[in-house]
Design a protein around this motif. Sequence first.
Motif, PDB file in Angstrom:
ATOM      1  N   PHE A   1       0.863  -1.188   0.000  1.00 32.98           N
ATOM      2  CA  PHE A   1       0.000   0.000   0.000  1.00 32.98           C
ATOM      3  C   PHE A   1       0.895   1.233   0.000  1.00 32.98           C
ATOM      4  N   ASP A   2       0.776   2.058  -1.038  1.00 32.83           N
ATOM      5  CA  ASP A   2       1.773   3.085  -1.319  1.00 32.83           C
ATOM      6  C   ASP A   2       1.156   4.465  -1.507  1.00 32.83           C
ATOM      7  N   THR A   3       1.253   5.303  -0.450  1.00 30.98           N
ATOM      8  CA  THR A   3       0.661   6.649  -0.548  1.00 30.98           C
ATOM      9  C   THR A   3       1.490   7.563  -1.455  1.00 30.98           C
ATOM     10  N   GLY A   4       2.632   7.043  -1.954  1.00 31.85           N
ATOM     11  CA  GLY A   4       3.487   7.852  -2.827  1.00 31.85           C
ATOM     12  C   GLY A   4       3.268   7.597  -4.299  1.00 31.85           C
ATOM     13  N   SER A   5       2.210   6.846  -4.653  1.00 27.39           N
ATOM     14  CA  SER A   5       1.887   6.631  -6.062  1.00 27.39           C
ATOM     15  C   SER A   5       0.396   6.331  -6.164  1.00 27.39           C
ATOM     16  N   SER A   6      -0.113   6.217  -7.403  1.00 25.76           N
ATOM     17  CA  SER A   6      -1.573   6.106  -7.559  1.00 25.76           C
ATOM     18  C   SER A   6      -1.978   5.079  -8.601  1.00 25.76           C
TER      19      SER A   6
ATOM     20  N   ILE B   1       4.771   2.917 -15.390  1.00 22.92           N
ATOM     21  CA  ILE B   1       5.125   3.756 -14.241  1.00 22.92           C
ATOM     22  C   ILE B   1       6.599   3.600 -13.900  1.00 22.92           C
ATOM     23  N   THR B   2       7.231   4.714 -13.455  1.00 25.42           N
ATOM     24  CA  THR B   2       8.608   4.627 -12.947  1.00 25.42           C
ATOM     25  C   THR B   2       8.609   5.229 -11.548  1.00 25.42           C
ATOM     26  N   TYR B   3       9.482   4.717 -10.691  1.00 24.86           N
ATOM     27  CA  TYR B   3       9.539   5.158  -9.291  1.00 24.86           C
ATOM     28  C   TYR B   3      10.872   5.836  -8.997  1.00 24.86           C
ATOM     29  N   GLY B   4      10.907   6.546  -7.883  1.00 22.10           N
ATOM     30  CA  GLY B   4      12.083   7.323  -7.521  1.00 22.10           C
ATOM     31  C   GLY B   4      13.344   6.478  -7.393  1.00 22.10           C
ATOM     32  N   ASP B   5      13.187   5.188  -7.112  1.00 21.27           N
ATOM     33  CA  ASP B   5      14.378   4.329  -6.957  1.00 21.27           C
ATOM     34  C   ASP B   5      14.778   3.699  -8.282  1.00 21.27           C
ATOM     35  N   GLY B   6      14.130   4.169  -9.376  1.00 24.56           N
ATOM     36  CA  GLY B   6      14.513   3.654 -10.693  1.00 24.56           C
ATOM     37  C   GLY B   6      13.762   2.409 -11.101  1.00 24.56           C
ATOM     38  N   SER B   7      12.951   1.857 -10.203  1.00 25.61           N
ATOM     39  CA  SER B   7      12.184   0.668 -10.581  1.00 25.61           C
ATOM     40  C   SER B   7      11.008   1.077 -11.469  1.00 25.61           C
ATOM     41  N   ALA B   8      10.433   0.106 -12.165  1.00 27.01           N
ATOM     42  CA  ALA B   8       9.380   0.427 -13.141  1.00 27.01           C
ATOM     43  C   ALA B   8       8.546  -0.799 -13.446  1.00 27.01           C
TER      44      ALA B   8
ATOM     45  N   GLY C   1       0.279  15.598  -6.412  1.00 27.17           N
ATOM     46  CA  GLY C   1      -0.306  14.260  -6.516  1.00 27.17           C
ATOM     47  C   GLY C   1       0.013  13.362  -5.334  1.00 27.17           C
ATOM     48  N   TYR C   2       0.963  13.811  -4.478  1.00 25.25           N
ATOM     49  CA  TYR C   2       1.301  13.052  -3.265  1.00 25.25           C
ATOM     50  C   TYR C   2       0.580  13.679  -2.066  1.00 25.25           C
ATOM     51  N   TRP C   3       0.698  13.044  -0.912  1.00 24.79           N
ATOM     52  CA  TRP C   3       0.227  13.636   0.354  1.00 24.79           C
ATOM     53  C   TRP C   3       1.329  14.569   0.833  1.00 24.79           C
TER      54      TRP C   3
ATOM     55  N   ALA D   1       4.303  12.209   2.660  1.00 25.19           N
ATOM     56  CA  ALA D   1       4.138  11.024   3.507  1.00 25.19           C
ATOM     57  C   ALA D   1       4.015   9.838   2.566  1.00 25.19           C
ATOM     58  N   ASP D   2       5.023   8.963   2.564  1.00 26.64           N
ATOM     59  CA  ASP D   2       5.081   7.897   1.568  1.00 26.64           C
ATOM     60  C   ASP D   2       5.246   6.523   2.220  1.00 26.64           C
ATOM     61  N   THR D   3       4.103   5.802   2.361  1.00 28.27           N
ATOM     62  CA  THR D   3       4.133   4.478   3.008  1.00 28.27           C
ATOM     63  C   THR D   3       4.938   3.472   2.172  1.00 28.27           C
ATOM     64  N   GLY D   4       5.159   3.792   0.878  1.00 29.78           N
ATOM     65  CA  GLY D   4       5.870   2.864  -0.005  1.00 29.78           C
ATOM     66  C   GLY D   4       7.364   3.087  -0.061  1.00 29.78           C
ATOM     67  N   THR D   5       7.869   4.055   0.738  1.00 28.84           N
ATOM     68  CA  THR D   5       9.317   4.306   0.785  1.00 28.84           C
ATOM     69  C   THR D   5       9.824   3.902   2.168  1.00 28.84           C
ATOM     70  N   SER D   6      10.920   3.166   2.219  1.00 29.28           N
ATOM     71  CA  SER D   6      11.403   2.613   3.498  1.00 29.28           C
ATOM     72  C   SER D   6      11.960   3.685   4.434  1.00 29.28           C
TER      73      SER D   6
ATOM     74  N   GLY E   1      15.155  15.791  -4.977  1.00 22.67           N
ATOM     75  CA  GLY E   1      14.418  17.024  -5.229  1.00 22.67           C
ATOM     76  C   GLY E   1      13.115  17.092  -4.471  1.00 22.67           C
ATOM     77  N   ILE E   2      12.930  16.143  -3.524  1.00 25.69           N
ATOM     78  CA  ILE E   2      11.700  16.164  -2.720  1.00 25.69           C
ATOM     79  C   ILE E   2      12.025  15.476  -1.403  1.00 25.69           C
ATOM     80  N   ASN E   3      11.466  15.977  -0.300  1.00 29.32           N
ATOM     81  CA  ASN E   3      11.688  15.342   1.009  1.00 29.32           C
ATOM     82  C   ASN E   3      10.629  14.264   1.209  1.00 29.32           C
TER      83      ASN E   3
HETATM   84  C1  LIG Z   1      11.626   8.716 -11.213  1.00 27.49           C
HETATM   85  C2  LIG Z   1      10.092   8.675 -11.163  1.00 27.49           C
HETATM   86  C3  LIG Z   1       9.546   9.935 -10.522  1.00 27.49           C
HETATM   87  C4  LIG Z   1       9.939   9.927  -9.063  1.00 27.49           C
HETATM   88  C5  LIG Z   1       8.025   9.983 -10.637  1.00 27.49           C
HETATM   89  N1  LIG Z   1       7.437   8.760 -10.037  1.00 27.49           N
HETATM   90  C6  LIG Z   1       6.817   8.887  -8.851  1.00 27.49           C
HETATM   91  O1  LIG Z   1       6.755   9.914  -8.202  1.00 27.49           O
HETATM   92  C7  LIG Z   1       6.147   7.625  -8.323  1.00 27.49           C
HETATM   93  C8  LIG Z   1       4.666   7.679  -8.641  1.00 27.49           C
HETATM   94  N2  LIG Z   1       6.341   7.588  -6.862  1.00 27.49           N
HETATM   95  C9  LIG Z   1       7.576   7.320  -6.335  1.00 27.49           C
HETATM   96  O2  LIG Z   1       8.530   7.050  -7.034  1.00 27.49           O
HETATM   97  C10 LIG Z   1       7.771   7.355  -4.805  1.00 27.49           C
HETATM   98  C11 LIG Z   1       7.737   8.801  -4.429  1.00 27.49           C
HETATM   99  C12 LIG Z   1       9.103   9.349  -4.735  1.00 27.49           C
HETATM  100  S1  LIG Z   1       9.164  11.026  -5.086  1.00 27.49           S
HETATM  101  C13 LIG Z   1      10.748  11.120  -5.816  1.00 27.49           C
HETATM  102  N3  LIG Z   1       6.784   6.671  -4.018  1.00 27.49           N
HETATM  103  C14 LIG Z   1       6.402   5.433  -4.434  1.00 27.49           C
HETATM  104  C15 LIG Z   1       7.484   4.399  -4.311  1.00 27.49           C
HETATM  105  N4  LIG Z   1       8.018   4.311  -2.947  1.00 27.49           N
HETATM  106  C16 LIG Z   1       6.835   3.103  -4.723  1.00 27.49           C
HETATM  107  C17 LIG Z   1       7.703   1.926  -4.652  1.00 27.49           C
HETATM  108  C18 LIG Z   1       7.387   0.911  -3.753  1.00 27.49           C
HETATM  109  C19 LIG Z   1       8.180  -0.233  -3.682  1.00 27.49           C
HETATM  110  C20 LIG Z   1       9.284  -0.355  -4.519  1.00 27.49           C
HETATM  111  C21 LIG Z   1       9.621   0.670  -5.426  1.00 27.49           C
HETATM  112  C22 LIG Z   1       8.810   1.807  -5.493  1.00 27.49           C
HETATM  113  C23 LIG Z   1       7.646  10.084 -12.085  1.00 27.49           C
HETATM  114  O3  LIG Z   1       6.966   9.141 -12.566  1.00 27.49           O
HETATM  115  O4  LIG Z   1       7.970  11.131 -12.644  1.00 27.49           O
END
Ligand SMILES: CC[C@H](C)[C@H](NC(=O)[C@H](C)NC(=O)[C@@H](CCSC)NC[C@@H](N)Cc1ccccc1)C(=O)O
Length: 331
Positions: free
Chosen positions: A35-40, A78-85, A194-196, A219-224, A302-304
């Motif tokens: 459950f991830d409040t940091g994405s939708s 979708i891509t995430y802040g840690d580079g996963s997709a 788009g985040y909390w 507030a991101d429940t999906g970030t450790s 670029g974001i806390n």
């Molecule tokens: C590089 C991608 C940037 C950060 C941006 N993506 C986001 O903001 C996405 C929605 N949210 C996220 O990447 C982060 C918020 C980061 S803001 C830099 N939250 C969700 C992340 N923890 C989900 C996750 C859970 C388990 C394993 C991996 C990832 C984009 O699409 O532009």
Amino acid sequence: DTGSAAAIPVNPNYDIAYVTPVSIGTPPQTLHLDFDTGSSDLWVFSSHLPASQIRGQTIYVPANSSTAKLLADHTWSITYGDGSASRGNVYVDNFTVGGLTVENQAVQCALQVSTSFTRESNIDGLVGLGFSTLNTVVPKSQLTFFDNAKPHMDEPVFTADLKWKSEGTYDFGFIDEKKYTGKITYVPVNTSPGYWTFTSSGYAVGSGNFSATSIVGIADTGTSLVYLPPSILTAYYRQVEGATSSRTYGGYVFPCNSKLPSFTFGIGEARITIPSSYISYAPVTAGSSTCFGGLQSSSSLGINIWGDVALKAAFVVFHGGNPPTIGWAKK
Ligand SMILES: CC[C@H](C)[C@H](NC(=O)[C@H](C)NC(=O)[C@@H](CCSC)NC[C@@H](N)Cc1ccccc1)C(=O)O
């Protein structure tokens, strides 16, 4: 309606992430989702994935659900802040969390996931609980489980009671007074990213004095971990014997037997204290005597981000009213 479901650490030793059991389709297929409040996006490992990308995860098989309907010509990526997709196609189906059911929930089926998702065998997908503006489905973006459930809920809220190295809870539609002490302090949310997104009123290191300064973060429940401005990190790790910012490990590390101060952050006049045990996050590699910190720098993001290391120190109310607010209480 209301619902309540467990938030289970995916790893017994370190709180990398938490998964929650959900039921999808007819007959119900049970998956464990982050459950991830940091994405939708609500996306799942599915029968459309190549076997090479599945390593122990439970998959959703829409073909085995009599209530699944393909959303024709819709895709997501979708891509995430840690580079996963991840990316794939879209079905709608019945989706139940802790007794609360949404019919016709968009369930995004993965056709491709990046290696870090394949490697995490205990996460079968994500349930995005950010604002629906972040949803990546095209040509028509889809609503989150929370947005779909809200009209049927007793109250338009969900709460996170995450715990250090143990099982917590996500509640939907009600606030459980037994889960917190004192009062809940609510602060405004800026929904446009788009985040909390909210503003913390400052911080203190250990028993030091409180530094009043506005910290805008999510507030991101999906970030450790917790990611904060470098100046705050310097103030914190200056107090940790042997702490250094390591290029090798990509962040602050320190000898695992170093004494760590706690970290306090402000929510208006209220204060939430993260115990030092949460900040000694994990050895950099199994068995190492060098530990990686639970507080890291946000300068490259670029974001806390107030991730699980902070959230598990509090009872957090995600209030989806007009306008949305976020509430924090001690527990
Ligand atoms: C590089 C991608 C940037 C950060 C941006 N993506 C986001 O903001 C996405 C929605 N949210 C996220 O990447 C982060 C918020 C980061 S803001 C830099 N939250 C969700 C992340 N923890 C989900 C996750 C859970 C388990 C394993 C991996 C990832 C984009 O699409 O532009």
